[in-house]
Scaffold this motif. Structure first.
Motif, PDB file in Angstrom:
ATOM      1  N   LYS A  33     -12.810  70.754 138.789  1.00 47.62           N
ATOM      2  CA  LYS A  33     -12.913  70.924 137.339  1.00 47.62           C
ATOM      3  C   LYS A  33     -12.054  72.128 136.974  1.00 47.62           C
ATOM      4  N   SER A  34     -11.470  72.105 135.814  1.00 49.47           N
ATOM      5  CA  SER A  34     -10.541  73.151 135.394  1.00 49.47           C
ATOM      6  C   SER A  34     -11.234  74.497 135.191  1.00 49.47           C
ATOM      7  N   CYS A  68     -10.339  77.187 130.095  1.00 48.53           N
ATOM      8  CA  CYS A  68     -11.064  76.711 128.918  1.00 48.53           C
ATOM      9  C   CYS A  68     -10.199  76.991 127.702  1.00 48.53           C
ATOM     10  N   THR A  69      -9.814  75.944 127.005  1.00 45.26           N
ATOM     11  CA  THR A  69      -9.094  76.114 125.744  1.00 45.26           C
ATOM     12  C   THR A  69     -10.147  76.055 124.641  1.00 45.26           C
ATOM     13  N   ASN A  78     -18.433  67.258 122.285  1.00 48.60           N
ATOM     14  CA  ASN A  78     -18.279  67.390 123.738  1.00 48.60           C
ATOM     15  C   ASN A  78     -19.630  67.425 124.439  1.00 48.60           C
ATOM     16  N   CYS A 113     -15.096  74.050 125.109  1.00 50.26           N
ATOM     17  CA  CYS A 113     -13.741  73.966 125.641  1.00 50.26           C
ATOM     18  C   CYS A 113     -13.163  72.569 125.395  1.00 50.26           C
ATOM     19  N   GLU A 114     -11.883  72.513 125.089  1.00 54.17           N
ATOM     20  CA  GLU A 114     -11.209  71.209 124.959  1.00 54.17           C
ATOM     21  C   GLU A 114     -11.391  70.390 126.225  1.00 54.17           C
ATOM     22  N   GLU A 115     -11.463  71.070 127.348  1.00 53.70           N
ATOM     23  CA  GLU A 115     -11.573  70.398 128.640  1.00 53.70           C
ATOM     24  C   GLU A 115     -12.980  69.860 128.908  1.00 53.70           C
ATOM     25  N   ARG A 120      -6.456  80.089 125.392  1.00 51.91           N
ATOM     26  CA  ARG A 120      -6.723  79.622 126.749  1.00 51.91           C
ATOM     27  C   ARG A 120      -7.426  80.739 127.514  1.00 51.91           C
TER      28      ARG A 120
END
Length: 145
Positions: A65-66, A69-70, A79, A103-105, A139
């Motif tokens: 997982k990234s 965080c954007t 989300n 987060c966008e992610e 970010r």
């Protein structure tokens, strides 16, 4: 003569404010801090304060997982709904998601772990407080310390 003195005092006061706030009034009226949205900041997450959340973040990153965080506060509700869909509720536990809903992610495919409400909510408040000053689009690299 009295009006001239009042106007002079007002002008001096405004100049004083502009000088000591380094142009805050003028710069904030002309353009928001949009350049910050393009930058990346590092958030050092305190594992000693929120050990369950820290363990979840580490495990999620290890499972690809990234760690970026954007910030997307407007998308958080959607989300959260998407990431928690189909994940059963357990008594006395919260469902923690990573990447976070803000987060966008985040959202569909986020890693979910059941953890104690105090750890989850404390961590959420802490993260929110740390990132309050950054606009959506910033970010954030999340590093567990």
């Amino acid at each position: 003569m009295k009006n001239k003195t009042i106007y002079t005092a007002i002008i001096l006061f405004v100049l004083f404010i502009i000088y000591f706030n380094k142009g805050w009034i003028l710069t904030n009226l002309s353009s928001p801090a949009s350049n910050q949205a393009e930058s990346e900041v590092t958030l050092n997450f305190p594992s000693d304060r929120y050990p369950e959340t820290a363990a979840h973040i580490k495990a999620a990153i290890e499972h690809e997982k990234s760690s970026i965080c954007t910030i997307d506060r407007k998308g958080a509700e959607a989300n959260r709904k998407e990431s928690l869909r189909g994940v059963p509720v357990k008594p006395n536990l919260d469902r923690d998601e990573f990447p976070m809903a803000m987060c966008e992610e985040g959202g569909k495919g986020a890693d979910i772990m059941h953890i104690s409400p105090s750890d989850n909510r404390g961590a959420g408040a802490w993260v929110s407080n740390q990132l309050d000053k950054y606009p959506d689009g910033t970010r954030v690299k999340i590093v567990v310390k």
